[in-house]
Design an enzyme around this catalytic site. Structure first.
Site: not given
Ligand code: SPD
Length: 286
Positions: A37, A68, A92, A112, A162, A164-165, A169
């Site tokens: 990404q 968080h 992160d 991750d 935790d 991404t959308d 990935p």
């Molecule tokens: N639209 C963004 C969704 C992301 C969710 N995860 C964010 C990671 C923060 N640790």
């Protein structure tokens, strides 16, 4: 690559939601295309540093605590004695930092897929990575789906997803196969918690997540909404799924006596989040 307009505003256009959100930028700090990404870092005028992945806002210095803290403390205080925790995603390291605040926790494995996210966090969000050297923490860069598939049965108390959308990935973290792996890896009474998008804008996705968790055999679910200033619609959610037992409140007296600081999470916030808003109750048939 994200485009700034002439007045230096970054805008995340959320086509699926017919909305957009902007932050004013001081300067671009860095951008790296990883094998997975595009990770971009900006310094904003008012929100501190900002991480963008594939054009979507992920973390800012100023407000990441909402996300968080809700992704970690709600699950850890709902579990009677969480010792072994796994974080899938979380590069992160903000969730990791919160989990390590819990004195009952003996080990946290974070997996991750993208090392670039952690590299950038170490540089631009050092406060989120402050506990990475804790001897209880193992930070790995690997495929979280494969990790969960191969995890020993009944070896984990809390799994935190935790990601991404559910595109790119993150997609494989939202389906029956992945939830089955998580269910098998949890000890009796164990809890899976997943970021479950906006309850206002993505209710169909939220329903799919909940249905899939129930289909694979989780005994009870809770979806908790919370403020999320930099994500589409400003309201977000996490969904907790419990293996073979119903939720039975949370350790309220331990929350009252918690030996660490939080910015948002406390007993009243947890109780309030459990009181599901009516629009969610209607949509989720609760
Ligand atoms: N639209 C963004 C969704 C992301 C969710 N995860 C964010 C990671 C923060 N640790």
């Amino acid at each position: 690559m994200s485009q700034l307009d002439q007045a230096q505003w970054f805008t995340e256009i959320s086509d699926r939601d017919g909305s957009a959100f902007s932050l004013r930028i001081n300067k671009k700090l860095e951008a790296k295309q990883s094998p997975f990404q595009l990770v971009e870092m900006y310094e904003t005028t008012d929100f501190g540093n900002l991480m963008i992945i594939d054009g979507c806002t992920m973390v800012s210095t100023r407000e990441n605590f909402f996300y968080h803290e809700m992704m970690s403390h709600t699950a850890l205080f709902a579990h009677p004695n969480p010792k072994n925790v796994v974080i899938i995603g979380g590069g992160d390291c903000g969730t990791l930092r919160e989990v390590l605040k819990h004195p009952t926790v003996e080990s946290v494995h974070q997996i991750d897929i993208d090392e670039v996210v952690t590299e950038m966090a170490q540089k631009y969000f050092p406060e989120l990575c402050a506990s990475n050297q804790d001897p209880r923490a193992t930070v790995m860069f690997d495929d979280g789906i494969k990790y969960m598939k191969e995890a020993l049965p009944e070896s984990i108390d809390v799994i935190i997803v935790d990601g991404t959308d559910p595109v790119g990935p993150g997609e494989g973290l939202f389906n029956h196969a992945f939830y089955t792996s998580c269910l098998n890896a949890l000890r009796p009474g164990g809890i899976l918690i997943q970021q479950s998008e906006s309850p206002l804008m993505h209710i169909e996705l939220l329903k799919d997540i909940r249905t899939a968790m129930t289909d694979v055999g989780f005994a009870d679910l809770q979806t908790l909404p919370f403020p999320q200033p930099i994500y589409p619609s400003g309201i977000w959610s996490c969904t907790l799924a419990r293996k073979d037992e119903h939720f039975n409140g949370f350790r309220e007296s331990d929350v009252e006596a918690m030996p660490f600081d939080t910015e948002y999470y406390n007993r009243g916030i947890h109780l309030g989040a459990l009181a599901m808003p009516n629009f969610m109750k209607r949509q989720l048939n609760k």
